[in-house]
Design a protein around this motif. Structure first.
Motif, mmCIF file in Angstrom:
data_model
loop_
_atom_site.group_PDB
_atom_site.id
_atom_site.type_symbol
_atom_site.label_atom_id
_atom_site.label_comp_id
_atom_site.label_asym_id
_atom_site.label_seq_id
_atom_site.Cartn_x
_atom_site.Cartn_y
_atom_site.Cartn_z
ATOM 1 N N VAL A 154 0.853 -1.196 0.000
ATOM 2 C CA VAL A 154 0.000 0.000 0.000
ATOM 3 C C VAL A 154 0.887 1.244 0.000
ATOM 4 O O VAL A 154 1.857 1.332 0.762
ATOM 5 C CB VAL A 154 -0.928 0.022 1.232
ATOM 6 C CG1 VAL A 154 -1.808 1.272 1.209
ATOM 7 C CG2 VAL A 154 -1.786 -1.242 1.288
ATOM 8 N N ARG A 155 0.527 2.196 -0.827
ATOM 9 C CA ARG A 155 1.282 3.465 -0.891
ATOM 10 C C ARG A 155 0.319 4.644 -0.824
ATOM 11 O O ARG A 155 -0.606 4.762 -1.632
ATOM 12 C CB ARG A 155 2.100 3.539 -2.184
ATOM 13 C CG ARG A 155 3.049 4.731 -2.220
ATOM 14 C CD ARG A 155 3.820 4.787 -3.525
ATOM 15 N NE ARG A 155 4.841 5.829 -3.492
ATOM 16 C CZ ARG A 155 5.563 6.204 -4.545
ATOM 17 N NH1 ARG A 155 5.379 5.604 -5.722
ATOM 18 N NH2 ARG A 155 6.465 7.164 -4.425
ATOM 19 N N PHE A 156 0.543 5.514 0.151
ATOM 20 C CA PHE A 156 -0.266 6.720 0.320
ATOM 21 C C PHE A 156 0.474 7.901 -0.305
ATOM 22 O O PHE A 156 1.603 8.229 0.102
ATOM 23 C CB PHE A 156 -0.531 6.984 1.795
ATOM 24 C CG PHE A 156 -1.305 5.890 2.479
ATOM 25 C CD1 PHE A 156 -2.692 5.874 2.458
ATOM 26 C CD2 PHE A 156 -0.645 4.861 3.139
ATOM 27 C CE1 PHE A 156 -3.405 4.869 3.088
ATOM 28 C CE2 PHE A 156 -1.350 3.853 3.769
ATOM 29 C CZ PHE A 156 -2.734 3.841 3.742
ATOM 30 N N ASP A 157 -0.157 8.532 -1.279
ATOM 31 C CA ASP A 157 0.478 9.624 -2.027
ATOM 32 C C ASP A 157 1.866 9.192 -2.490
ATOM 33 O O ASP A 157 1.997 8.144 -3.122
ATOM 34 C CB ASP A 157 0.522 10.900 -1.186
ATOM 35 C CG ASP A 157 -0.850 11.557 -1.064
ATOM 36 O OD1 ASP A 157 -1.699 11.308 -1.936
ATOM 37 O OD2 ASP A 157 -1.070 12.295 -0.081
ATOM 38 N N ASP A 158 2.902 9.975 -2.158
ATOM 39 C CA ASP A 158 4.251 9.645 -2.607
ATOM 40 C C ASP A 158 5.128 9.103 -1.484
ATOM 41 O O ASP A 158 6.366 9.133 -1.561
ATOM 42 C CB ASP A 158 4.920 10.889 -3.217
ATOM 43 C CG ASP A 158 4.213 11.339 -4.498
ATOM 44 O OD1 ASP A 158 3.746 10.462 -5.247
ATOM 45 O OD2 ASP A 158 4.139 12.560 -4.742
ATOM 46 N N ILE A 197 -2.773 0.283 -4.289
ATOM 47 C CA ILE A 197 -2.735 -1.033 -3.650
ATOM 48 C C ILE A 197 -2.333 -2.078 -4.694
ATOM 49 O O ILE A 197 -2.906 -2.120 -5.793
ATOM 50 C CB ILE A 197 -4.101 -1.401 -3.045
ATOM 51 C CG1 ILE A 197 -4.485 -0.377 -1.975
ATOM 52 C CG2 ILE A 197 -4.071 -2.806 -2.452
ATOM 53 C CD1 ILE A 197 -5.870 -0.603 -1.381
ATOM 54 N N ALA A 198 -1.355 -2.900 -4.330
ATOM 55 C CA ALA A 198 -0.892 -3.974 -5.218
ATOM 56 C C ALA A 198 -1.000 -5.297 -4.473
ATOM 57 O O ALA A 198 -0.374 -5.481 -3.429
ATOM 58 C CB ALA A 198 0.544 -3.727 -5.668
ATOM 59 N N PRO A 207 -0.374 -6.320 -9.979
ATOM 60 C CA PRO A 207 -0.762 -5.049 -10.598
ATOM 61 C C PRO A 207 -1.196 -4.040 -9.548
ATOM 62 O O PRO A 207 -1.766 -4.403 -8.509
ATOM 63 C CB PRO A 207 -1.925 -5.436 -11.511
ATOM 64 C CG PRO A 207 -2.495 -6.663 -10.884
ATOM 65 C CD PRO A 207 -1.332 -7.402 -10.302
ATOM 66 N N ALA A 208 -0.934 -2.776 -9.801
ATOM 67 C CA ALA A 208 -1.284 -1.711 -8.859
ATOM 68 C C ALA A 208 -2.559 -1.012 -9.298
ATOM 69 O O ALA A 208 -2.697 -0.586 -10.441
ATOM 70 C CB ALA A 208 -0.140 -0.710 -8.755
#
Length: 225
Positions: A154-158, A197-198, A207-208
């Motif tokens: 999981v990645r929030f913004d940058d 989310i990947a 895949p993201a």
């Protein structure tokens, strides 16, 4: 027939003669009759009208089309990508509060789940099951069992991507997983505009999917106390 004077020597010459019999100068062209003059004017008007319809008409059409494209008749309101739902628990234990958003991108899967598809991110408060973060796809197999945790990125913004634990659905469906650490996830999401989310998907790698989580309305989601 009329007599006219030669413009060179002044000798009277027939108006039908092409040259002066005395000096050989060319006689002036005979004046244009009324019928001929009207015909020329009419022909000129037709040519001008046709040219205007070809050039001026196209220009007007192009100008109108450009104006139409520049105006957005249905501007989107802030946070309209979120869908909120309130329903009753089937066992009469209370209300189910839910908010969901579809991914802003699509991912193409190969056979047998061919075609572009979106993912859905759902926040849920259930009177019997508690608080959940659900990640689901339209079709395919997320490699995450109901009896053993898996990991999703999981990645929030940058920010730097973070691994979150997740678990499969109790009914063993392969399109939905439950991401753990509800409080930590929501806390970060409320400060972000975008979440990616990947998850590991059978024969598709990881895949993201990207979600626009901006302008989340907590008042429409959380139950009233």
């Amino acid at each position: 027939m009329a007599l006219i004077k030669c413009k060179e020597c002044g000798t009277e010459v027939s108006s039908k003669a092409e040259t002066c019999p005395k000096c050989g100068a060319r006689v002036a062209a005979k004046p244009m009759g009324c019928g001929t003059l009207i015909g020329v004017v009419f022909l000129g008007a037709i040519i001008i009208s046709a040219f205007s319809s070809i050039t001026g008409g196209d220009t007007a059409s192009q100008s109108t089309a450009s104006t139409t494209q520049a105006i957005d008749p249905t501007p989107k309101s802030l946070g309209s990508q979120w869908l909120y739902n309130l329903s009753d628990d089937a066992m009469g234990k209370g209300a189910i509060h839910q908010a969901e958003v579809s991914s802003s991108n699509t991912v193409n899967f190969d056979f047998p789940y061919s075609g572009a598809q979106r993912a859905t991110l759902t926040l849920r408060i259930h009177p019997r099951h508690g608080k959940d973060i659900l990640f689901s796809i339209e079709k395919g197999q997320i490699l995450c069992h109901s009896y053993e945790d898996c990991s999703v990125l999981v990645r929030f913004d940058d920010e730097k991507p973070t691994n979150y634990s997740a678990i499969g659905a109790a009914d063993n469906s392969t399109e939905t997983i439950f991401i753990r650490n509800y409080s930590g996830f929501v806390e970060k999401m409320l400060k972000a505009k975008r979440v990616r989310i990947a998850a590991n998907i059978y024969q598709e790698g990881t895949p993201a999917f990207e979600f626009d989580v901006s302008n989340f309305d907590q008042g429409k989601y959380k139950p009233k106390k």
